[in-house]
Enzyme design. Sequence first.
Site, PDB file in Angstrom:
ATOM      1  N   GLU A  18     -62.260  -5.682  12.338  1.00 32.91           N
ATOM      2  CA  GLU A  18     -60.947  -5.070  12.149  1.00 32.91           C
ATOM      3  C   GLU A  18     -59.906  -5.908  12.877  1.00 32.91           C
ATOM      4  O   GLU A  18     -60.188  -6.437  13.965  1.00 32.91           O
ATOM      5  CB  GLU A  18     -60.951  -3.638  12.715  1.00 32.91           C
ATOM      6  CG  GLU A  18     -61.918  -2.728  11.961  1.00 32.91           C
ATOM      7  CD  GLU A  18     -61.967  -1.299  12.502  1.00 32.91           C
ATOM      8  OE1 GLU A  18     -61.217  -0.992  13.456  1.00 32.91           O
ATOM      9  OE2 GLU A  18     -62.740  -0.499  11.963  1.00 32.91           O
ATOM     10  N   HIS A  68     -58.418   2.252   9.993  1.00 36.62           N
ATOM     11  CA  HIS A  68     -59.029   2.999  11.102  1.00 36.62           C
ATOM     12  C   HIS A  68     -58.071   4.069  11.648  1.00 36.62           C
ATOM     13  O   HIS A  68     -57.780   4.117  12.844  1.00 36.62           O
ATOM     14  CB  HIS A  68     -59.454   2.045  12.225  1.00 36.62           C
ATOM     15  CG  HIS A  68     -60.536   2.627  13.092  1.00 36.62           C
ATOM     16  ND1 HIS A  68     -61.512   1.884  13.694  1.00 36.62           N
ATOM     17  CD2 HIS A  68     -60.785   3.916  13.470  1.00 36.62           C
ATOM     18  CE1 HIS A  68     -62.315   2.672  14.393  1.00 36.62           C
ATOM     19  NE2 HIS A  68     -61.891   3.912  14.276  1.00 36.62           N
TER      20      HIS A  68
HETATM   21  P1  NAI Z   1     -70.979  13.639  17.100  1.00 40.37           P
HETATM   22  O1  NAI Z   1     -71.684  12.972  18.208  1.00 40.37           O
HETATM   23  O2  NAI Z   1     -70.433  14.991  17.309  1.00 40.37           O
HETATM   24  O3  NAI Z   1     -71.968  13.725  15.820  1.00 40.37           O
HETATM   25  C1  NAI Z   1     -72.778  12.678  15.389  1.00 40.37           C
HETATM   26  C2  NAI Z   1     -74.012  13.287  14.723  1.00 40.37           C
HETATM   27  O4  NAI Z   1     -74.766  12.230  14.126  1.00 40.37           O
HETATM   28  C3  NAI Z   1     -74.941  13.997  15.702  1.00 40.37           C
HETATM   29  O5  NAI Z   1     -75.253  15.277  15.201  1.00 40.37           O
HETATM   30  C4  NAI Z   1     -76.175  13.098  15.745  1.00 40.37           C
HETATM   31  O6  NAI Z   1     -77.368  13.797  15.984  1.00 40.37           O
HETATM   32  C5  NAI Z   1     -76.141  12.484  14.363  1.00 40.37           C
HETATM   33  N1  NAI Z   1     -76.898  11.232  14.253  1.00 40.37           N
HETATM   34  C6  NAI Z   1     -77.046  10.271  15.191  1.00 40.37           C
HETATM   35  N2  NAI Z   1     -77.786   9.255  14.689  1.00 40.37           N
HETATM   36  C7  NAI Z   1     -78.093   9.589  13.418  1.00 40.37           C
HETATM   37  C8  NAI Z   1     -78.843   8.949  12.399  1.00 40.37           C
HETATM   38  N3  NAI Z   1     -79.404   7.759  12.580  1.00 40.37           N
HETATM   39  N4  NAI Z   1     -78.969   9.592  11.220  1.00 40.37           N
HETATM   40  C9  NAI Z   1     -78.413  10.817  11.023  1.00 40.37           C
HETATM   41  N5  NAI Z   1     -77.694  11.470  11.963  1.00 40.37           N
HETATM   42  C10 NAI Z   1     -77.533  10.867  13.143  1.00 40.37           C
HETATM   43  O7  NAI Z   1     -69.860  12.625  16.633  1.00 40.37           O
HETATM   44  P2  NAI Z   1     -68.516  12.958  15.832  1.00 40.37           P
HETATM   45  O8  NAI Z   1     -67.433  13.342  16.764  1.00 40.37           O
HETATM   46  O9  NAI Z   1     -68.834  13.854  14.709  1.00 40.37           O
HETATM   47  O10 NAI Z   1     -68.136  11.492  15.290  1.00 40.37           O
HETATM   48  C11 NAI Z   1     -68.884  10.874  14.268  1.00 40.37           C
HETATM   49  C12 NAI Z   1     -68.381   9.460  14.025  1.00 40.37           C
HETATM   50  O11 NAI Z   1     -67.011   9.466  13.665  1.00 40.37           O
HETATM   51  C13 NAI Z   1     -68.504   8.524  15.221  1.00 40.37           C
HETATM   52  O12 NAI Z   1     -69.037   7.293  14.773  1.00 40.37           O
HETATM   53  C14 NAI Z   1     -67.089   8.268  15.637  1.00 40.37           C
HETATM   54  O13 NAI Z   1     -66.936   6.986  16.192  1.00 40.37           O
HETATM   55  C15 NAI Z   1     -66.370   8.365  14.311  1.00 40.37           C
HETATM   56  N6  NAI Z   1     -64.953   8.643  14.461  1.00 40.37           N
HETATM   57  C16 NAI Z   1     -64.069   7.924  13.692  1.00 40.37           C
HETATM   58  C17 NAI Z   1     -62.718   8.124  13.795  1.00 40.37           C
HETATM   59  C18 NAI Z   1     -61.767   7.366  12.935  1.00 40.37           C
HETATM   60  O14 NAI Z   1     -60.614   7.208  13.323  1.00 40.37           O
HETATM   61  N7  NAI Z   1     -62.168   6.910  11.775  1.00 40.37           N
HETATM   62  C19 NAI Z   1     -62.171   9.080  14.772  1.00 40.37           C
HETATM   63  C20 NAI Z   1     -63.173   9.854  15.463  1.00 40.37           C
HETATM   64  C21 NAI Z   1     -64.515   9.608  15.325  1.00 40.37           C
END
Ligand code: NAI
Length: 411
Positions: free
Chosen positions: A269, A292
């Site tokens: 990015e 992003h």
């Molecule tokens: P979170 O930690 O609450 O949830 C992530 C989930 O993924 C958990 O339930 C975990 O068990 C599961 N997980 C982990 N490894 C896995 C795998 N290999 N296969 C299947 N499930 C798996 O995280 P949250 O807050 O929901 O964020 C998710 C993503 O969104 C993160 O990567 C974060 O960086 C991204 N994000 C992106 C933003 C953007 O601006 N585009 C802003 C905020 C978050």
Amino acid sequence: MSNLSLAKDKIKILLLEGIHQNAVDSFKAHGYNNVELLPGALDGDELKAKIADAHMVGIRSRTKLTADILEAADKLMAIGCFCIGTNQVDLSAARDKGVPVFNAPYSNTRSVAELVIAEIIMLARGVPHKNTLAHAGGWLKSAEGSYEVRGKILGVIGYGHIGSQVSVLAESLGMKVRYFDIIDKLPLGNAAPCDTMEELLEISDFVSLHVPATPQTNNMFRREHIFAMKPGALLINLARGNVVDINALVEALDNGHLSGAGIDVFPQEPASKNEEFTSPLRGQPNVILTPHVGGSTQEAQANIGNEVTSKLVRYSDNGSTLGTVNFVEVSLPVQDGVTRFLHIHRNVPGVLSSINEVFSERGLNIAGQYLMTDGEVGYVVVDVSGDLEAGMGVRKGLAGIEGTIRTRFLA
Ligand code: NAI
């Protein structure tokens, strides 16, 4: 607050990078009035001079709190990163100084979930392509390849804070939600888990990725997964740029296996708006590309202001380190009729017994004690009943224990 502990007005809070006014208001609402808010980032000697007398500092992503800068921060007791990432702070240098670092990992999750829903509808109607054509004077008035989302299956991979909110919003539109997570997650509404990712890919009309950045998720969505999706399905990635094999995605879009995608995060990015964004996805007709911004809304900024401030206030008021990213986590009860001593030390043998000696030598009654250690640092909290006249030299006694990094007390 008794005269034994640092009066709240003496606690100097330095906020940089135009952190949301909510943070200032929230500090003030908790009695912390000595707050300085600066619009930009600082660095070098300017930052050292400013941070030298700050007890708490709040930054976003541009202020680099290196070991060298932290060296100058003699009074610093906590750092707040008013954002998600914390790699702008030397976390181990902060920990070695007994300074917990807090951030706001979940304040923007609703913003991401809303954008996912918006993209699902736009992609299902081929809006990105029609929009591009209309801007160029075209008029693609056709129902071909356009669908309602009601009744369609959304597959959510990673059912955490964002994935589960997407699930709830999608169901309110009449979609059916299936999800896959590596740990057992309670389904919300009528969503149902899949045992494997393959099972989810086989049945889903839309697949939305919401996994965190871990070694396991690096390049986890590869060619075989993309081509295991239903013909004509749509892929959405607002999670992390290194999760999806972009070249395989381009291949699947080119040969029509997928009918579109919404991508907000990329393996590379641009570092700033002055740098060109390059991606093999540029120019794809039914692909939404966003820089992003999944979590970038005014509401998320306001929530971040509240979330980080409340963690800092909690640590300052009662010593709880819940939500820290570099320190032992302790959730402490509100102290009631006790004086609370906090002792941060290098994790070496014998410190706890020396701490207890300081209290027993003075005949003090310990009402509660909490101890947490990690590999490097130990954190002991001791509640002593009643008022301690002039502190009884406890703090000095604690500070004299070998291995002590920092002491504090709250009365
Ligand atoms: P979170 O930690 O609450 O949830 C992530 C989930 O993924 C958990 O339930 C975990 O068990 C599961 N997980 C982990 N490894 C896995 C795998 N290999 N296969 C299947 N499930 C798996 O995280 P949250 O807050 O929901 O964020 C998710 C993503 O969104 C993160 O990567 C974060 O960086 C991204 N994000 C992106 C933003 C953007 O601006 N585009 C802003 C905020 C978050």
